[in-house]
Enzyme design. Structure first.
Site, mmCIF file in Angstrom:
data_model
loop_
_atom_site.group_PDB
_atom_site.id
_atom_site.type_symbol
_atom_site.label_atom_id
_atom_site.label_comp_id
_atom_site.label_asym_id
_atom_site.label_seq_id
_atom_site.Cartn_x
_atom_site.Cartn_y
_atom_site.Cartn_z
ATOM 1 N N ASP A 38 -21.411 -32.267 -89.228
ATOM 2 C CA ASP A 38 -21.305 -33.351 -90.207
ATOM 3 C C ASP A 38 -20.815 -32.862 -91.564
ATOM 4 O O ASP A 38 -21.108 -31.732 -91.958
ATOM 5 C CB ASP A 38 -22.695 -34.005 -90.359
ATOM 6 C CG ASP A 38 -22.616 -35.324 -91.081
ATOM 7 O OD1 ASP A 38 -21.520 -35.912 -91.141
ATOM 8 O OD2 ASP A 38 -23.647 -35.774 -91.605
ATOM 9 N N ASN A 92 -17.866 -43.649 -83.133
ATOM 10 C CA ASN A 92 -16.815 -43.185 -84.055
ATOM 11 C C ASN A 92 -15.480 -43.932 -83.911
ATOM 12 O O ASN A 92 -14.619 -43.817 -84.781
ATOM 13 C CB ASN A 92 -16.571 -41.678 -83.905
ATOM 14 C CG ASN A 92 -17.644 -40.810 -84.532
ATOM 15 O OD1 ASN A 92 -17.898 -39.682 -84.106
ATOM 16 N ND2 ASN A 92 -18.310 -41.311 -85.569
HETATM 17 C C1 FPP Z 1 -18.592 -35.795 -88.807
HETATM 18 O O1 FPP Z 1 -18.252 -35.627 -90.179
HETATM 19 C C2 FPP Z 1 -17.560 -35.235 -87.966
HETATM 20 C C3 FPP Z 1 -16.871 -35.894 -86.982
HETATM 21 C C4 FPP Z 1 -17.115 -37.320 -86.685
HETATM 22 C C5 FPP Z 1 -15.796 -35.231 -86.209
HETATM 23 C C6 FPP Z 1 -16.060 -33.802 -85.823
HETATM 24 C C7 FPP Z 1 -14.807 -33.271 -85.253
HETATM 25 C C8 FPP Z 1 -14.362 -31.997 -85.368
HETATM 26 C C9 FPP Z 1 -15.121 -30.935 -86.076
HETATM 27 C C10 FPP Z 1 -13.035 -31.573 -84.853
HETATM 28 C C11 FPP Z 1 -12.620 -32.035 -83.483
HETATM 29 C C12 FPP Z 1 -13.386 -31.474 -82.382
HETATM 30 C C13 FPP Z 1 -13.003 -30.502 -81.535
HETATM 31 C C14 FPP Z 1 -13.872 -30.197 -80.394
HETATM 32 C C15 FPP Z 1 -11.785 -29.711 -81.726
HETATM 33 P P1 FPP Z 1 -17.917 -36.915 -91.070
HETATM 34 O O2 FPP Z 1 -16.475 -37.194 -90.960
HETATM 35 O O3 FPP Z 1 -18.799 -38.047 -90.670
HETATM 36 O O4 FPP Z 1 -18.269 -36.396 -92.490
HETATM 37 P P2 FPP Z 1 -18.741 -37.270 -93.749
HETATM 38 O O5 FPP Z 1 -20.144 -37.714 -93.443
HETATM 39 O O6 FPP Z 1 -18.683 -36.293 -94.874
HETATM 40 O O7 FPP Z 1 -17.778 -38.399 -93.890
#
Ligand code: FPP
Length: 237
Positions: free
Chosen positions: A18, A66
Site C-alpha cells: 500500500d 480495484n
Molecule cells: C495499493 O497502493 C497498491 C495497488 C492497488 C497496486 C499494487 C501493484 C503493484 C505493486 C504492481 C503490480 C504488481 C505486480 C505483481 C507486478 P495505492 O495505490 O492504493 O496507494 P495509495 O493508498 O497511496 O493511493
C-alpha cells in the site's frame, strides 16, 4: 530446502503493498509511476524473502474492488503484471514456486495461459512459494470455497455435516499452504482491506509508517524482529 538458521525460516508472510499512489503524488508524478516503483520493490522483496528462508509469501497486487479505479491506472497495473509474467520465468535458479490467487476469469486470456505455465513449470520446486494475489478478494475466495463444496454436496461426494474448518481451508486458493504468521501493511493504514480474511484468523498484524515504494530489505528484517517479540496464544493463555 529450508535452512533453519535463516531469519525467515519457516515463516509465512502476507504483504499489502500500500501507498504507491501517495508516493507518486508526493513527487508530483502520475499514480502509475508509484505502481512502477512498487513493482520494483515487490521484485526485490520477493527475492529477499527467498534468500532469508521464508516458506511462503503472499503479495496483494490487485483486489476484486480495484477495478473501480480510473481506467489508465487499472491498465497501468495490468501492464506491470504482464511484464512481470515474463520476468518471473527467471525464478528457476532461485528454486521459487509460483502461485496466483484470485479470480483469473477477468484477466486477458494470454495472461491466464502464462500464469498456468508459470505455476505448472514451478510446481516441483522445493524452495519458497511466492503467491501473487491478483483480482483477489477474501470474501470472494470464501464464496468460491463455499461453491466448490456445495457442488460436491450436490454431486453426492460430500455430506453437509462433513463441512468443517479443515475442508473449508482445503477449498481456499491457499490450500495446502501455511496461514500467514504475520501480515505486513506499510503506509500507516490499519485495515485488512479484504486480504486473506479466512487465513488471517491468528495472523499478527504489523503496520509500518512508510509507503510501499520506500520499503526496504531492512524494513522486512525489522518486521520479522517485531513478529518474534509478539506472544501468540491462538486462543489459549
Ligand atoms: C495499493 O497502493 C497498491 C495497488 C492497488 C497496486 C499494487 C501493484 C503493484 C505493486 C504492481 C503490480 C504488481 C505486480 C505483481 C507486478 P495505492 O495505490 O492504493 O496507494 P495509495 O493508498 O497511496 O493511493
Amino acid at each position: 530446502m529450508q535452512n533453519e538458521t535463516l531469519p525467515g525460516s519457516g515463516l509465512s508472510i502476507g504483504i499489502i503493498m500500500d501507498g504507491n499512489g501517495r508516493w507518486a503524488k508526493k513527487r508530483g508524478l502520475p499514480r502509475t509511476m508509484g505502481h512502477k516503483k512498487g513493482a520494483e520493490v515487490f521484485m526485490d522483496i520477493g527475492r529477499y524473502c527467498s534468500d532469508i528462508g521464508v516458506e511462503s509469501v503472499f503479495f496483494y497486487a490487485f483486489s476484486t474492488e480495484n477495478w473501480i479505479r480510473p481506467a489508465d491506472e487499472v491498465s497501468g497495473i495490468m501492464r506491470l503484471f504482464g511484464e512481470y509474467l515474463i520476468k518471473a520465468f527467471d525464478y528457476k535458479k532461485d528454486n521459487i514456486r509460483l502461485k496466483f490467487l484470485g479470480d483469473r476469469s477477468r484477466l486477458p486470456a494470454e495472461y491466464q495461459a502464462r500464469m498456468q505455465e508459470l505455476e505448472e513449470g514451478s510446481a516441483d520446486r522445493t524452495g519458497m512459494t511466492l503467491n501473487i494475489c491478483m483480482n483477489y478478494g477474501g470474501r470472494d475466495e470464501i464464496a468460491h470455497a463455499a461453491r466448490t463444496l456445495a457442488a460436491k454436496v450436490q454431486a453426492g461426494e460430500l455430506r453437509p455435516e462433513e463441512i468443517d474448518v479443515e475442508r473449508m481451508s482445503g477449498a481456499m486458493y491457499t490450500a495446502g499452504q501455511k496461514d500467514p504468521d504475520f501480515i505486513l501493511r506499510p503506509s500507516g493504514e490499519k485495515r485488512l482491506s479484504n486480504f486473506m480474511l479466512w487465513q488471517a484468523a491468528y495472523s499478527e498484524l504489523i503496520e509500518l509508517d512508510k509507503l510501499w515504494p520506500d520499503f526496504t530489505r531492512a524494513d522486512l528484517d525489522a518486521a520479522i524482529a517485531e513478529f518474534n517479540r509478539r506472544s501468540r496464544r491462538f486462543g489459549g493463555v
